[in-house]
Design an enzyme around this catalytic site. Structure first.
Site, PDB file in Angstrom:
ATOM      1  N   SER A 101      70.437  33.213  -1.962  1.00 60.99           N
ATOM      2  CA  SER A 101      70.394  32.529  -3.254  1.00 60.99           C
ATOM      3  C   SER A 101      69.198  31.584  -3.384  1.00 60.99           C
ATOM      4  O   SER A 101      68.856  31.178  -4.500  1.00 60.99           O
ATOM      5  CB  SER A 101      71.685  31.752  -3.489  1.00 60.99           C
ATOM      6  OG  SER A 101      71.807  30.685  -2.567  1.00 60.99           O
ATOM      7  N   LYS A 169      71.577  24.350  -2.535  1.00 60.10           N
ATOM      8  CA  LYS A 169      70.930  24.697  -3.810  1.00 60.10           C
ATOM      9  C   LYS A 169      69.887  23.633  -4.120  1.00 60.10           C
ATOM     10  O   LYS A 169      69.781  22.608  -3.452  1.00 60.10           O
ATOM     11  CB  LYS A 169      71.946  24.750  -4.960  1.00 60.10           C
ATOM     12  CG  LYS A 169      73.153  25.656  -4.728  1.00 60.10           C
ATOM     13  CD  LYS A 169      72.811  27.114  -4.777  1.00 60.10           C
ATOM     14  CE  LYS A 169      74.068  27.969  -4.578  1.00 60.10           C
ATOM     15  NZ  LYS A 169      73.740  29.412  -4.486  1.00 60.10           N
TER      16      LYS A 169
END
Length: 268
Positions: A101, A169
């Protein structure tokens, strides 16, 4: 009383009984003829058990020395473990990247260190052992932060839907910012925010509608809006909502091991 007789070169515990013309030796059921010439050497004592004590004295001295050494080793190992746990909880922690990701900033299998004191270190809210949570919802003690998370920080945090999992993230917006996705591009406060991203057009066509269009969304107080750099292949705040600040664990510092040697460091 004569103890520890050495008869014919062998020391044997026993007693000496002088009976007129002969000497009788008792001990281990051994008797000698009445001839003093067979007795080569003997030593004197006070009771019949001191010979046994003499034989076991060395072992008795070894046992306390062994336990003292074992105790010293246990103390050293315990101190090392406590220091490691303190550093891991309050200063730095190593993490491994499990998914794609964050490509191409972070690749699957990259190992990196995370700075845990910059946002304010805190005591654990749960106790985990071998991947299982033994105790949770513990009182948390939080230390003062050096600074708050900013836009662009790569952050490790507890996944809001399952705090036993750690996610990583990038923070794209903080409290009060407005986030929107239009035609696959992210805008924060109406400014394009695509400096660190990587797009796979094929996944945009096959992916969720949230990859194409999202918001506008205002980040609430005490929260962050997190997104993966691999925009079209990331489960992030578009899907599970804003991240509470209390779940933040630390800021990524640098890669210390990677399958690609040129990736050492953290210059992205």
């Amino acid at each position: 009383i004569v103890r520890g007789l050495i008869v014919n070169g062998f020391r044997q515990p026993g007693t000496l009984d002088y009976r007129g013309a002969g000497i009788v030796i008792t001990g281990y059921g051994v008797a000698t003829p009445p001839s003093g010439n067979l007795i080569e050497r003997c030593y004197l004592g006070t009771d019949a058990t001191s010979a046994t004590k003499g034989r076991t004295g060395t072992g008795a001295r070894i046992r306390p020395a062994f336990w003292r050494a074992a105790l010293e080793y246990a103390r050293a190992i315990g101190l090392a473990v406590l220091c490691a746990l303190f550093i891991r909880q309050f200063l730095f922690q190593a993490f491994r990247i499990p998914t794609g990701s964050m490509e191409k900033t972070l690749l699957v299998g990259d190992f990196l260190f995370v700075d845990k004191f910059i946002y304010g270190s805190k005591s654990p809210d749960r106790i985990r052992l071998f991947g299982r949570t033994l105790v949770k919802d513990l009182p948390v003690l939080k230390l003062p932060a050096i600074r708050q998370p900013r836009q662009g920080d790569i952050i490790v945090f507890q996944y809001p839907r399952d705090p036993d999992q750690d996610y990583i993230k990038r923070c794209v917006a903080v409290a009060g910012d407005t986030v929107a996705v239009r035609d696959g591009l992210v805008y924060v406060n109406s400014a394009l925010c695509e400096e660190h991203t990587w797009h796979d057009g094929d996944k945009l066509l096959r992916g969720s509608e949230l990859n194409r269009r999202f918001g506008p969304y205002v980040v609430p107080p005490g929260h962050l809006f997190m997104m993966g750099d691999n925009r079209y292949n990331s489960a992030d705040s578009r899907f599970w909502g804003p991240l509470p600040l209390r779940l933040v664990k630390g800021r990524a510092l640098f890669i210390y091991w990677s399958k690609l040697p040129r990736r050492y460091g953290f210059d992205r």
